[in-house]
Design a protein around this motif. Structure first.
Motif, PDB file in Angstrom:
ATOM      1  N   PRO A 111      34.692 -11.919  -9.193  1.00 35.98           N
ATOM      2  CA  PRO A 111      33.213 -12.218  -8.441  1.00 35.98           C
ATOM      3  C   PRO A 111      32.365 -12.809  -8.861  1.00 35.98           C
ATOM      4  CG  PRO A 111      34.093  -9.863  -9.389  1.00 35.98           C
ATOM      5  CD  PRO A 111      34.307 -10.872  -9.610  1.00 35.98           C
ATOM      6  N   THR A 112      31.733 -13.791 -10.124  1.00 34.75           N
ATOM      7  CA  THR A 112      31.302 -14.300 -10.203  1.00 34.75           C
ATOM      8  C   THR A 112      31.990 -15.528 -11.117  1.00 34.75           C
ATOM      9  OG1 THR A 112      31.247 -13.256 -12.931  1.00 34.75           O
ATOM     10  CG2 THR A 112      29.408 -12.758 -11.107  1.00 34.75           C
ATOM     11  N   GLY A 113      32.596 -16.198 -10.577  1.00 33.00           N
ATOM     12  CA  GLY A 113      33.573 -17.253 -11.248  1.00 33.00           C
ATOM     13  C   GLY A 113      33.445 -18.343 -10.470  1.00 33.00           C
ATOM     14  N   ASN A 114      32.962 -18.171  -9.020  1.00 31.11           N
ATOM     15  CA  ASN A 114      31.610 -19.569  -8.104  1.00 31.11           C
ATOM     16  C   ASN A 114      30.515 -19.150  -7.733  1.00 31.11           C
ATOM     17  OD1 ASN A 114      34.198 -20.650  -7.506  1.00 31.11           O
ATOM     18  ND2 ASN A 114      35.124 -19.585  -5.515  1.00 31.11           N
ATOM     19  N   GLN A 115      30.236 -20.543  -9.014  1.00 34.76           N
ATOM     20  CA  GLN A 115      28.197 -20.059  -9.083  1.00 34.76           C
ATOM     21  C   GLN A 115      28.047 -21.259  -7.800  1.00 34.76           C
ATOM     22  OE1 GLN A 115      26.931 -18.746 -11.949  1.00 34.76           O
ATOM     23  NE2 GLN A 115      28.914 -18.229 -12.090  1.00 34.76           N
ATOM     24  N   THR A 116      27.673 -19.798  -6.591  1.00 33.95           N
ATOM     25  CA  THR A 116      26.656 -19.798  -5.388  1.00 33.95           C
ATOM     26  C   THR A 116      25.696 -20.263  -5.682  1.00 33.95           C
ATOM     27  OG1 THR A 116      27.717 -17.612  -5.045  1.00 33.95           O
ATOM     28  CG2 THR A 116      28.960 -19.693  -3.940  1.00 33.95           C
ATOM     29  N   VAL A 117      24.797 -20.410  -4.752  1.00 28.82           N
ATOM     30  CA  VAL A 117      23.698 -20.814  -4.104  1.00 28.82           C
ATOM     31  C   VAL A 117      22.835 -20.477  -3.343  1.00 28.82           C
ATOM     32  CG1 VAL A 117      23.110 -21.664  -6.992  1.00 28.82           C
ATOM     33  CG2 VAL A 117      22.982 -23.088  -4.846  1.00 28.82           C
ATOM     34  N   LEU A 118      21.811 -20.055  -2.909  1.00 23.46           N
ATOM     35  CA  LEU A 118      21.408 -20.319  -1.027  1.00 23.46           C
ATOM     36  C   LEU A 118      20.487 -21.738  -1.168  1.00 23.46           C
ATOM     37  CD1 LEU A 118      20.143 -16.489  -0.556  1.00 23.46           C
ATOM     38  CD2 LEU A 118      22.723 -18.038  -0.155  1.00 23.46           C
ATOM     39  N   ARG A 119      20.245 -22.347  -0.432  1.00 22.07           N
ATOM     40  CA  ARG A 119      19.683 -23.132   0.041  1.00 22.07           C
ATOM     41  C   ARG A 119      19.382 -23.476   1.062  1.00 22.07           C
ATOM     42  NH1 ARG A 119      18.560 -21.928  -5.028  1.00 22.07           N
ATOM     43  NH2 ARG A 119      18.888 -24.001  -6.700  1.00 22.07           N
ATOM     44  N   ARG A 120      18.238 -23.542   2.012  1.00 21.86           N
ATOM     45  CA  ARG A 120      17.697 -24.988   3.463  1.00 21.86           C
ATOM     46  C   ARG A 120      18.749 -25.683   3.441  1.00 21.86           C
ATOM     47  NH1 ARG A 120      14.671 -22.012   6.954  1.00 21.86           N
ATOM     48  NH2 ARG A 120      13.977 -20.507   5.090  1.00 21.86           N
ATOM     49  N   ILE A 121      19.014 -26.388   4.753  1.00 21.37           N
ATOM     50  CA  ILE A 121      19.689 -27.573   5.564  1.00 21.37           C
ATOM     51  C   ILE A 121      18.280 -28.449   5.852  1.00 21.37           C
ATOM     52  CG2 ILE A 121      21.171 -28.715   6.357  1.00 21.37           C
ATOM     53  CD1 ILE A 121      23.294 -26.517   6.148  1.00 21.37           C
ATOM     54  N   VAL A 122      17.990 -29.424   5.423  1.00 24.61           N
ATOM     55  CA  VAL A 122      16.412 -29.986   6.100  1.00 24.61           C
ATOM     56  C   VAL A 122      16.974 -31.703   6.627  1.00 24.61           C
ATOM     57  CG1 VAL A 122      14.779 -28.187   3.762  1.00 24.61           C
ATOM     58  CG2 VAL A 122      15.966 -30.859   3.372  1.00 24.61           C
ATOM     59  N   ALA A 123      18.054 -31.432   5.980  1.00 20.52           N
ATOM     60  CA  ALA A 123      18.541 -33.420   6.445  1.00 20.52           C
ATOM     61  C   ALA A 123      19.911 -33.215   6.873  1.00 20.52           C
ATOM     62  CB  ALA A 123      18.127 -34.687   5.532  1.00 20.52           C
ATOM     63  N   LEU A 124      20.240 -33.848   8.315  1.00 20.05           N
ATOM     64  CA  LEU A 124      21.810 -33.957   9.097  1.00 20.05           C
ATOM     65  C   LEU A 124      22.155 -35.244   8.459  1.00 20.05           C
ATOM     66  CD1 LEU A 124      20.530 -32.297  11.580  1.00 20.05           C
ATOM     67  CD2 LEU A 124      21.395 -30.906   9.632  1.00 20.05           C
ATOM     68  N   PRO A 125      23.802 -34.941   8.961  1.00 14.77           N
ATOM     69  CA  PRO A 125      24.501 -37.064   8.093  1.00 14.77           C
ATOM     70  C   PRO A 125      23.680 -37.467   9.185  1.00 14.77           C
ATOM     71  CG  PRO A 125      26.056 -35.130   8.985  1.00 14.77           C
ATOM     72  CD  PRO A 125      24.451 -34.270   9.113  1.00 14.77           C
ATOM     73  N   VAL A 128      19.695 -42.766   3.032  1.00 14.52           N
ATOM     74  CA  VAL A 128      20.166 -42.674   4.949  1.00 14.52           C
ATOM     75  C   VAL A 128      21.323 -41.849   4.119  1.00 14.52           C
ATOM     76  CG1 VAL A 128      21.343 -43.544   6.297  1.00 14.52           C
ATOM     77  CG2 VAL A 128      19.771 -44.940   5.242  1.00 14.52           C
ATOM     78  N   LEU A 129      21.842 -40.181   4.756  1.00  8.96           N
ATOM     79  CA  LEU A 129      22.503 -39.737   4.759  1.00  8.96           C
ATOM     80  C   LEU A 129      24.303 -39.795   5.817  1.00  8.96           C
ATOM     81  CD1 LEU A 129      21.063 -36.093   5.271  1.00  8.96           C
ATOM     82  CD2 LEU A 129      21.235 -37.465   2.838  1.00  8.96           C
ATOM     83  N   GLY A 130      25.163 -40.018   4.891  1.00 10.69           N
ATOM     84  CA  GLY A 130      26.764 -40.425   5.361  1.00 10.69           C
ATOM     85  C   GLY A 130      27.520 -39.660   5.580  1.00 10.69           C
ATOM     86  N   GLU A 131      27.781 -39.852   7.040  1.00 11.01           N
ATOM     87  CA  GLU A 131      29.053 -38.644   7.698  1.00 11.01           C
ATOM     88  C   GLU A 131      29.210 -37.247   6.867  1.00 11.01           C
ATOM     89  OE1 GLU A 131      29.285 -38.782  10.595  1.00 11.01           O
ATOM     90  OE2 GLU A 131      27.887 -40.580  10.320  1.00 11.01           O
ATOM     91  N   ASN A 132      28.832 -36.085   6.608  1.00 13.08           N
ATOM     92  CA  ASN A 132      29.232 -34.983   6.369  1.00 13.08           C
ATOM     93  C   ASN A 132      28.358 -35.337   5.364  1.00 13.08           C
ATOM     94  OD1 ASN A 132      30.641 -33.134   6.267  1.00 13.08           O
ATOM     95  ND2 ASN A 132      32.550 -33.270   5.389  1.00 13.08           N
ATOM     96  N   GLN A 133      27.129 -35.691   5.294  1.00  9.70           N
ATOM     97  CA  GLN A 133      26.574 -34.892   4.347  1.00  9.70           C
ATOM     98  C   GLN A 133      25.347 -34.555   5.016  1.00  9.70           C
ATOM     99  OE1 GLN A 133      25.389 -38.877   2.522  1.00  9.70           O
ATOM    100  NE2 GLN A 133      27.345 -38.563   1.017  1.00  9.70           N
ATOM    101  N   TYR A 134      24.975 -33.479   3.811  1.00  8.12           N
ATOM    102  CA  TYR A 134      23.931 -32.406   3.962  1.00  8.12           C
ATOM    103  C   TYR A 134      23.174 -32.323   3.178  1.00  8.12           C
ATOM    104  CZ  TYR A 134      26.565 -31.242   7.743  1.00  8.12           C
ATOM    105  OH  TYR A 134      27.632 -31.205   8.605  1.00  8.12           O
ATOM    106  N   PHE A 135      21.235 -32.991   2.851  1.00 10.34           N
ATOM    107  CA  PHE A 135      20.417 -33.041   2.105  1.00 10.34           C
ATOM    108  C   PHE A 135      19.402 -31.318   1.684  1.00 10.34           C
ATOM    109  CE2 PHE A 135      16.484 -33.563   0.130  1.00 10.34           C
ATOM    110  CZ  PHE A 135      17.004 -34.549  -1.037  1.00 10.34           C
ATOM    111  N   VAL A 136      20.255 -30.616   1.028  1.00 10.72           N
ATOM    112  CA  VAL A 136      19.350 -29.195   1.112  1.00 10.72           C
ATOM    113  C   VAL A 136      18.365 -29.453  -0.200  1.00 10.72           C
ATOM    114  CG1 VAL A 136      22.077 -27.633   1.647  1.00 10.72           C
ATOM    115  CG2 VAL A 136      21.152 -28.546  -0.716  1.00 10.72           C
ATOM    116  N   LEU A 137      17.796 -28.341  -0.115  1.00 10.30           N
ATOM    117  CA  LEU A 137      16.167 -28.120  -0.686  1.00 10.30           C
ATOM    118  C   LEU A 137      16.061 -26.476  -0.738  1.00 10.30           C
ATOM    119  CD1 LEU A 137      13.977 -30.249   0.500  1.00 10.30           C
ATOM    120  CD2 LEU A 137      15.193 -30.504  -1.705  1.00 10.30           C
ATOM    121  N   GLY A 138      15.845 -25.493  -2.125  1.00  8.66           N
ATOM    122  CA  GLY A 138      15.462 -24.658  -1.850  1.00  8.66           C
ATOM    123  C   GLY A 138      14.007 -24.692  -1.977  1.00  8.66           C
TER     124      GLY A 138
END
Length: 238
Positions: free
Chosen positions: A115-129, A186-196
């Motif tokens: 249940p805790t094997g994958n270290q996932t986090v919550l983040r906000r998408i602030v920039a798109l490809p 410059v973000l490439g294709e299928n690249q997202y910038f996330v911030l807390g």
């Protein structure tokens, strides 16, 4: 007389076995339905840091859904760490959950589905490809693909969200800790910038551990905060 008592005892035993079979079947069916619901509709996630404060505080519980198409600017998403393994297939996760349920979380047949094997986090998408971005004083400035001017992240989202930017000393080096400044990228294709949302205390796309996020690293979109009660409600998205 003895034959009649034996027949009654046999019938009672059969009825008891039948009832037990029905009860076990109902329990398994309910567990299967709940597991399918939590797998494909909503998944509860507990936040274990202040990285998304103030809107999503430490210790809060959120409902995350994988039922979304393309990530949008401003979305709060569940991100899998870059160094973590991909989630096991659904049959593996389903069997593991049944085994953990039966053994009170003491045993599971597959090592990769803790249940805790994958270290996932919550983040906000602030920039798109395709976006061109830079960071100044913990605020992201974005020039969307095809545009000529930079705007702040807040000007590009329909729903406004709160961020926590603590004051730092005048001579503070913004390269220390969670970076407060960053050169143009410059973000490439299928690249997202996330911030807390807590910009001074968040490990996100500013760090090598997370970096730029790809769509396969996004496991779901945060939909609703269940607890604490004072924060209960829908999450603000773009």
């Amino acid at each position: 007389m003895a034959d009649n008592l034996y027949a009654i005892s046999y019938d009672a035993r059969r009825q008891l076995e039948h009832r037990i079979f029905i009860i076990v079947g109902i329990v398994v069916l309910v567990f299967a339905v709940v597991s399918l619901f939590m797998q494909f509709i909503f998944r509860p996630v507990r936040t274990l840091s202040d990285s998304m404060a103030p809107d999503i505080p430490n210790g809060s519980v959120e409902l995350v859904t994988p039922l979304f198409t393309t990530p949008h600017r401003g979305d709060v998403v569940l991100v899998r760490g870059r160094n973590e393994q991909a989630r096991p297939s659904f049959p593996v996760r389903f069997i593991s959950r049944i085994c953990r349920f039966i053994t009170a979380q003491q045993w599971q047949p597959f090592k990769g589905d803790s249940p805790t094997g994958n270290q996932t986090v919550l983040r906000r998408i602030v920039a798109l490809p395709g976006d061109t971005i830079y960071l100044n004083n913990y605020v992201l400035y974005v020039k969307p693909r095809g545009e000529t001017h930079f705007l702040t992240e807040f000007e590009l989202t329909e729903s406004k969200y709160n961020v926590n930017i603590s004051a730092v000393p005048v001579q503070w080096d913004f390269e220390l800790g969670a970076k407060g400044s960053m050169e143009e990228v410059v973000l490439g294709e299928n690249q997202y910038f996330v911030l807390g949302d807590n910009r001074n205390n968040s490990e996100d796309s500013r760090s090598a551990q997370v970096g730029l996020v790809t769509s396969d690293m996004i496991e779901g979109k945060v939909w609703f905060v269940l607890s604490p009660a004072k924060r209960r409600g829908f999450v603000r998205h773009g």
